[in-house]
Every structure is written in structure tokens, then in C-alpha cells.
Design an enzyme around this catalytic site. Structure first.
Site, PDB file in Angstrom:
ATOM      1  N   ASP A  32       0.865  -1.178   0.000  1.00  0.00           N
ATOM      2  CA  ASP A  32       0.000   0.000   0.000  1.00  0.00           C
ATOM      3  C   ASP A  32       0.912   1.243   0.000  1.00  0.00           C
ATOM      4  O   ASP A  32       2.104   1.140   0.316  1.00  0.00           O
ATOM      5  CB  ASP A  32      -0.852  -0.087   1.268  1.00  0.00           C
ATOM      6  CG  ASP A  32      -1.486   1.209   1.643  1.00  0.00           C
ATOM      7  OD1 ASP A  32      -2.289   1.710   0.848  1.00  0.00           O
ATOM      8  OD2 ASP A  32      -1.173   1.744   2.720  1.00  0.00           O
ATOM      9  N   PHE A  33       0.380   2.400  -0.351  1.00  0.00           N
ATOM     10  CA  PHE A  33       1.223   3.606  -0.372  1.00  0.00           C
ATOM     11  C   PHE A  33       1.071   4.434   0.911  1.00  0.00           C
ATOM     12  O   PHE A  33       1.939   4.386   1.775  1.00  0.00           O
ATOM     13  CB  PHE A  33       0.927   4.449  -1.626  1.00  0.00           C
ATOM     14  CG  PHE A  33       1.892   5.595  -1.767  1.00  0.00           C
ATOM     15  CD1 PHE A  33       3.198   5.369  -2.182  1.00  0.00           C
ATOM     16  CD2 PHE A  33       1.512   6.889  -1.457  1.00  0.00           C
ATOM     17  CE1 PHE A  33       4.118   6.421  -2.279  1.00  0.00           C
ATOM     18  CE2 PHE A  33       2.416   7.949  -1.565  1.00  0.00           C
ATOM     19  CZ  PHE A  33       3.715   7.710  -1.972  1.00  0.00           C
ATOM     20  N   ASP A  34      -0.073   5.142   1.066  1.00  0.00           N
ATOM     21  CA  ASP A  34      -0.213   6.038   2.226  1.00  0.00           C
ATOM     22  C   ASP A  34      -0.305   5.248   3.525  1.00  0.00           C
ATOM     23  O   ASP A  34      -1.113   4.325   3.639  1.00  0.00           O
ATOM     24  CB  ASP A  34      -1.477   6.906   2.078  1.00  0.00           C
ATOM     25  CG  ASP A  34      -1.296   7.962   1.010  1.00  0.00           C
ATOM     26  OD1 ASP A  34      -0.681   8.987   1.294  1.00  0.00           O
ATOM     27  OD2 ASP A  34      -1.764   7.728  -0.131  1.00  0.00           O
ATOM     28  N   ASP A  89      -2.184  -0.645   5.759  1.00  0.00           N
ATOM     29  CA  ASP A  89      -2.466  -0.008   7.046  1.00  0.00           C
ATOM     30  C   ASP A  89      -3.908   0.434   7.201  1.00  0.00           C
ATOM     31  O   ASP A  89      -4.259   1.056   8.193  1.00  0.00           O
ATOM     32  CB  ASP A  89      -1.607   1.243   7.219  1.00  0.00           C
ATOM     33  CG  ASP A  89      -2.125   2.373   6.344  1.00  0.00           C
ATOM     34  OD1 ASP A  89      -2.372   2.126   5.156  1.00  0.00           O
ATOM     35  OD2 ASP A  89      -2.323   3.487   6.871  1.00  0.00           O
TER      36      ASP A  89
END
Ligand SMILES: O=P(O)(O)OC[C@H]1O[C@H](O[C@H]2O[C@H](CO)[C@@H](O)[C@H](O)[C@H]2O)[C@H](O)[C@@H](O)[C@@H]1O
Length: 271
Positions: A31-33, A216
Site C-alpha cells: 500500500d502507499f499512504d 495499514d
């Protein structure tokens, strides 16, 4: 303590063993953020942690594929991550907008047309937020294919999120969109794709062996569930999840299934 001892489930330990036994067929999904980029108050200021580029550059040649699966537009994640011209990341794939977009350094972005409901939601959203008396600090992130209403900068972000959920849900429904909840954000986006669907298609395309996915947020649950069903079918998988620092791991081996909301201070769990 080694990595294997920190893994909180037998399925996770099997996943790590599978990954180490045959890394060339393995897929690492990220995932990124909140995973590669620390959470910040302004989404436009989010950038990958400085350790990310060297880590991914070292990892990419060792595994079959590295794929970033994000709610961001794919090109935004590429830019904020500094991935576009990074030597060693030529084969990185980014699946943006929960899989509705795909980016690679070679091909740029490919995507289906923007869903028609997005334009209608864009034009009605300001008046809906005004009528709903959205608090000071609530703002809209226009992502072209989706609109995200953020409450992080409101005085009571969680309260505001809860209050706006019904009117935003109704607006989304009227225009054929769905609400994707996240960390102090409600995103109005087209249905039909999520991180689980996106990951499943990518894994099939690569004929993947073991899979690791790190995330997250609520949007990552679909990817975890995809790995959970692969595990049931005998494919090794490892989950890296942000969760409460104390207490039960977020993806407990509970017969009633995992519990997935993580308020308060966070740590990382491998399971
Ligand atoms: O799938 P992800 O890569 O985790 O993207 C999901 C959403 O992330 C962004 O919002 C989150 O990060 C912001 C910057 O740190 C933060 O301010 C916000 O509160 C978080 O919800 C992004 O702005 C969204 O468009 C993504 O859908």
C-alpha cells in the site's frame, strides 16, 4: 528475535517460508499512504519515506514482482514515491484507484474511462457539504476518477467522519458510486474493483507463488482477504498490517474471523 518469531500465525510462518524458498515466483504487494509514505495532514504533501527507494531497489531483483496497490491515482503514487525514473524499478507496477488504473515506467497509465457519476458528484458535493454543515477543515481531494472527503483537519475528525457518512453515502448511491472509508477520509468512487480484485488479477497474470501484502487501512482488507483465500487453497501468503501496539494482532486466528479497526497508536504486525 528473528522475523519468523515475530509472525503471529502459523499461516504467516508458512507464507514466509514459501517466499524464502522460491522468491523468484513471489509477489510483494504494498500500500502507499500509511505504509510507504507516513501519514500527513495534507495529502499533497505525502511522500515515500526516504528508506523506501533504496529498499525497493534492493528487493525488486530478488523477487518475481513488486506491485503497489493504492487508492491514489497511479501516477500520483509514482510521483510521490519517486518511482518513475528510479534505476532498478523499471518493472515496478502501480495499481491505482484501487485497481482501476495501472502504471508502469514503460507504459505510463492505462485505465478505463472515468465513471459518469463522478462528474455529478463533483458538482453536487460543495452544496451537500454546506447543507450538512461540514466543520471547518473538512476538504475535498479531487482525484479525477473519485472524490475524497477528508476530515483529518477538522476539530473532531472521527465525529465528523461519522456524521458525514450517511449524506455522502446517499450522494454516492444516487450517482452509482460507493463510499470507500479510510483513515479520516470517505472516498466516493466507482464500484466494481477493490484491492483484493486488483491483487487477484495481478497474481494470476504473474502466475505468482508466495505473496506478501503490507497495508495499514480499511481499503487494504480486501487484499488481506484475497491472501487469506489463497492460503486456504494452499498458496503461501504473509500479511503485514498496521495495528494497535498492544493487544491482539489485527489478523488474529479467530474462528469468527479477523477484527480490523485500529484506533490509537499503531505498530506493525506480521501474520
Ligand atoms: O491506498 P492508500 O495508498 O493507503 O491511499 C488511500 C488514501 O490515502 C490518502 O489519504 C490518507 O493519507 C493522507 C496523507 O497522509 C492523509 O492526510 C489522509 O488522512 C489519509 O486518509 C489519499 O489522500 C487518498 O486519496 C487515498 O485514497
Amino acid at each position: 528475535m528473528g522475523i519468523a518469531e515475530q509472525i503471529t500465525s502459523q499461516a504467516g510462518r508458512t507464507g514466509l517460508a514459501g517466499l524464502l524458498a522460491d522468491p523468484r515466483s513471489a509477489v510483494v504487494g504494498l500500500d502507499f499512504d500509511g505504509t510507504l509514505a507516513p501519514i500527513v495532514a495534507d495529502p499533497e504533501q505525502a511522500r515515500a519515506h526516504p528508506g523506501v527507494l533504496p529498499a525497493l531497489t534492493a528487493l525488486a531483483p530478488l523477487v518475481g514482482s513488486v506491485v503497489i496497490v493504492t487508492g491514489r491515482p497511479a501516477a500520483t503514487a509514482a510521483a510521490y514515491g519517486g518511482f518513475a525514473a528510479a534505476p532498478g524499478l523499471e518493472h515496478l507496477t502501480i495499481l491505482g484507484h484501487y485497481g482501476a488504473e495501472r502504471w508502469s515506467a514503460r507504459d505510463g497509465v492505462t485505465a478505463a474511462p472515468v465513471a459518469p457519476g463522478v462528474a455529478a458528484v463533483r458538482s453536487e458535493l460543495p452544496s451537500l457539504l454546506a447543507e450538512s454543515k461540514a466543520a471547518e477543515g473538512v476538504f475535498v481531494e479531487d482525484k479525477e476518477r473519485a472524490l475524497a472527503v477528508h476530515t483529518r483537519r477538522a476539530p473532531d475528525p472521527d465525529g465528523e467522519l461519522a456524521r458525514l457518512r450517511a449524506p455522502l453515502g446517499e450522494l454516492a448511491r444516487r450517482h452509482g458510486l460507493v463510499v470507500e472509508p479510510g483513515r479520516m477520509v470517505l472516498e466516493l468512487r466507482p464500484p466494481g474493483v477493490d484491492k483484493g480484485v486488483a491483487l487477484r488479477k495481478f497474481l494470476a497474470e504473474r502466475d505468482a507463488g508466495a505473496v506478501l501484502f503490507a497495508g495499514d487501512d480499511l481499503g487494504d482488507i480486501a487484499a488481506y482477504e484475497e491472501i487469506a483465500s489463497r492460503r486456504e487453497a494452499g498458496h503461501p501468503g504473509l500479511l503485514v498490517c498496521s495495528g494497535p501496539v498492544t493487544g491482539e494482532p489485527p489478523y488474529a486466528n479467530s474462528p469468527t474471523g479477523p477484527t480490523w479497526w485500529w484506533p490509537g497508536r499503531r505498530g506493525w504486525w506480521t501474520c
